[in-house]
Design a protein around this motif. Structure first.
Motif, PDB file in Angstrom:
ATOM      1  N   HIS A 156      30.113  68.222  10.759  1.00  0.00           N
ATOM      2  CA  HIS A 156      30.491  68.215  12.174  1.00  0.00           C
ATOM      3  C   HIS A 156      32.004  68.118  12.334  1.00  0.00           C
ATOM      4  O   HIS A 156      32.612  68.867  13.111  1.00  0.00           O
ATOM      5  N   ASP A 175      25.859  62.005  17.171  1.00  0.00           N
ATOM      6  CA  ASP A 175      24.603  62.700  17.437  1.00  0.00           C
ATOM      7  C   ASP A 175      23.454  61.723  17.262  1.00  0.00           C
ATOM      8  O   ASP A 175      23.656  60.497  17.299  1.00  0.00           O
ATOM      9  N   GLY A 206      22.319  58.904  20.446  1.00  0.00           N
ATOM     10  CA  GLY A 206      21.498  60.107  20.534  1.00  0.00           C
ATOM     11  C   GLY A 206      20.029  59.779  20.676  1.00  0.00           C
ATOM     12  O   GLY A 206      19.299  60.425  21.433  1.00  0.00           O
ATOM     13  N   GLY A 316      29.193  67.287  17.340  1.00  0.00           N
ATOM     14  CA  GLY A 316      27.969  66.488  17.320  1.00  0.00           C
ATOM     15  C   GLY A 316      27.234  66.679  18.629  1.00  0.00           C
ATOM     16  O   GLY A 316      27.841  66.934  19.685  1.00  0.00           O
ATOM     17  N   GLY A 317      25.916  66.561  18.584  1.00  0.00           N
ATOM     18  CA  GLY A 317      25.086  66.871  19.733  1.00  0.00           C
ATOM     19  C   GLY A 317      25.419  66.113  21.001  1.00  0.00           C
ATOM     20  O   GLY A 317      25.229  66.626  22.110  1.00  0.00           O
ATOM     21  N   GLY A 344      26.391  71.081  18.388  1.00  0.00           N
ATOM     22  CA  GLY A 344      25.166  70.511  17.841  1.00  0.00           C
ATOM     23  C   GLY A 344      24.968  70.891  16.387  1.00  0.00           C
ATOM     24  O   GLY A 344      25.875  71.407  15.714  1.00  0.00           O
TER      25      GLY A 344
END
Length: 583
Positions: A156, A175, A206, A316-317, A344
């Motif tokens: 990431h 995430d 997350g 990152g998500g 993501g």
């Protein structure tokens, strides 16, 4: 040197990097047509690897290194199972065969998801998997380069740091979890990433947001954006106290502490018990979004103060949350914000390949003009696909001008042209376009596309007009080219373009310039000449719950299904035939 990054987990895909430059990248979902194609459930990303080799024209023997994302997670049994699949397996078939329940309700998930790469389980897993993977890649593709596994959050961080122009910056990843962590903080300097902070998987923001998404009746890991959109309709104060009981940030220890359980499935099972009374969906979404922002801003502020940095780079998500990114952009402590276009897990293969390229001395810190890294097509491909459909088709002398004219006439135009975007956003090459002046379009256009009615549409706007329409654009202008940040809208824009302004007065624009996106830039330029407005609605071109279209065949099938007026397919303009008036 040439590097192939392979992601075999969630958001599976492949990336081809040469001397620090991304030459090709694609997510397997675009080719398998299974939304959120997961390598360890739906099947290994064979199509992505083959498509990249074909597009780049690389001899497999010319690739110097194979960079594989993740160590201990995905769980080894699932990775081995995926290697043996003869074809992609869809979600319904997996459910019918009980593969989800047999793996996720067992102890496998917690056992593997919390292990860091240095753990015995991590080392043993990749030792076994490397041998099996090497056999598959050699036999199926002729790929025999050394295999290196790259830590999830390093992937990431590398994806974000090596695709933007600034050095000496703070790189934050967050995430659900990956290789035992839910986040990391690093310093990017002179082509190196030095990690200065980590957040264990057991304290995952997350997982918190996934649990909220599930509790509100949406699909976690797919519909978190609906929670963000819904949040603008609620009062964040009402359920705030309950949110603070679920998860919090300890500033002194620099740790996020969750009471929801050790992973997302525990969090989903437990979250209902934390609500002291019944709330509306809007109240829960609003409180969750604000608490989520509060924690991330606390983390970022602490590390900015500790490191003395004023440039922030994100992946990152969690940073798919455009409202969070707006709050970060508004920090007085920041001079620069960059969010990776594929923030993501779909971005992990790019990060793996770039990380290994940098480790060998080949990296770039420069603006990427665009992220059109996928497949393209030519006129012959279009004409071949058209044979299967009974549509009217013409070839205008100036397709961009014709599209602008149709948009000025308030027609809905899908556009499929050039190389496909990489990442979750449609950025004009696989997009549905519409004029932004209809205040009722959020209702009827969402219904026509079978989408949730409260979700706002996003605008694409000429980059040189952005500051006229939005507040505080300067620090995040680079990221806004990839539609990753919200901004407050100025009064004139709210009046003129109500279709793309959310109920809270914000929009998530794409800034379009002529260098990185000349065809789309020309459409917007001609549209402004005709209407006086510099922006249009831009939403993803796909059938409901399918991935964004990839090929001319995908585009024609989606056009046949959706209630659209025209399809600009390369140099061709496609429309439906008028009903016959013959008796």
């Amino acid at each position: 040197m040439r590097f192939l990054g392979i992601g075999d987990g969630f958001g599976a895909g492949a990336a081809f990097v040469e001397d620090g430059v991304v030459e090709y990248a694609v997510s397997e979902e675009r080719l398998s047509r299974i939304k959120n194609h997961s390598g360890y459930y739906h099947g290994f990303p064979d199509r992505s690897i083959r498509a990249g080799l074909d597009y780049c024209g690389w001899d497999p023997q010319s690739i110097d290194m194979l960079a594989i994302t993740n160590f201990a997670f995905p769980p080894l049994p699932l990775r081995m199972l995926a290697l043996g699949r003869a074809r992609p397996v869809g979600d319904r078939e997996l459910l019918d065969r009980h593969e989800f329940s047999q793996t996720l309700s067992s102890g496998l998930y917690s056992l593997f998801s919390e292990r860091v790469p240095e753990s015995m389980l991590g080392k043993t897993s990749i030792s076994i998997y490397r041998r099996a993977l090497s056999r598959k890649l050699g036999r199926q593709f002729g790929l025999r380069a050394p295999i290196v596994f790259v830590d999830h959050h390093r992937c990431h961080a590398a994806s974000a740091y090596f695709t933007q122009p600034e050095d000496d910056c703070m790189v934050v990843t967050m995430d659900c979890h990956g290789d035992g962590l839910s986040g990391s903080v690093s310093i990017g300097r002179e082509g190196r990433l030095e990690r200065v902070g980590t957040f264990p998987a057991a304290g995952s923001l997350g997982s918190f947001y996934a649990a909220i998404t599930n509790h509100l009746g949406f699909h976690h890991h797919r519909h978190e954006g609906k929670v963000t959109g819904l949040a603008a309709f609620g009062d964040p104060e009402v359920a705030d106290a309950d949110m603070q009981k679920m998860i919090r940030y300890d500033s002194e220890k620099r740790q996020i502490i969750s009471q929801l359980g050790r992973n997302q499935f525990h969090a989903i099972a437990n979250i209902g018990s934390f609500f002291s009374r019944e709330y509306s969906r809007e109240e829960i979404a609003a409180a969750a979004q604000r608490h989520f922002e509060r924690i991330v801003l606390g983390v970022v502020r602490d590390y900015l103060a500790e490191t003395g940095k004023r440039k922030l780079v994100l992946a990152g998500g969690l940073f798919g949350n455009v409202k969070l990114n707006q709050r970060l952009n508004e920090l007085d402590e920041l001079d620069y914000l960059s969010v990776h276009p594929a923030m993501g897990d779909e971005g992990l293969p790019v990060g793996a390949a770039l990380a290994m390229s940098a480790a060998k001395g080949h990296y770039r810190l420069a603006e990427i003009e665009n992220c059109f890294w996928g497949d393209s097509f030519d006129d012959a491909d279009v004409e071949k696909a058209l044979v299967s459909h009974d549509f009217q088709c013409e070839r205008p002398a100036d397709i961009e001008l014709r599209v602008a004219q149709l948009l000025a006439e308030k027609k809905i135009v899908a556009r499929c042209d050039g190389r496909m975007e990489f990442g979750p956003r449609a950025l004009g090459n696989r997009s549905i376009l519409f004029h932004a002046g209809d205040p009722t379009a959020n209702d009827w256009l969402n219904k026509a596309l079978q989408r949730t009615e409260f979700m706002p549409f996003a605008p694409s706007i000429l980059a040189h007009r952005a500051a006229d329409c939005f507040e505080r654009t300067e620090t995040a202008a680079y990221s806004a080219a990839f539609m990753t940040v919200c901004f407050d809208c100025k009064p004139d824009f709210k009046r003129d373009c109500p279709t793309v302004v959310h109920v809270d007065g914000t929009a998530r624009p794409q800034f379009v310039n002529g260098t990185g996106h000349p065809g789309f830039f020309k459409i917007l330029t001609e549209y402004e000449k005709l209407t006086g407005f510099p922006a249009v609605v831009n939403t993803s071109f796909n059938i409901h719950e399918e991935p964004i279209v990839c090929s001319p065949s995908d585009a024609l099938r989606a056009f046949a299904t959706a209630k659209l007026d025209y399809l600009a397919l390369g140099n061709h303009l496609v429309s439906r035939r008028e009903p016959s008036t013959d008796s």
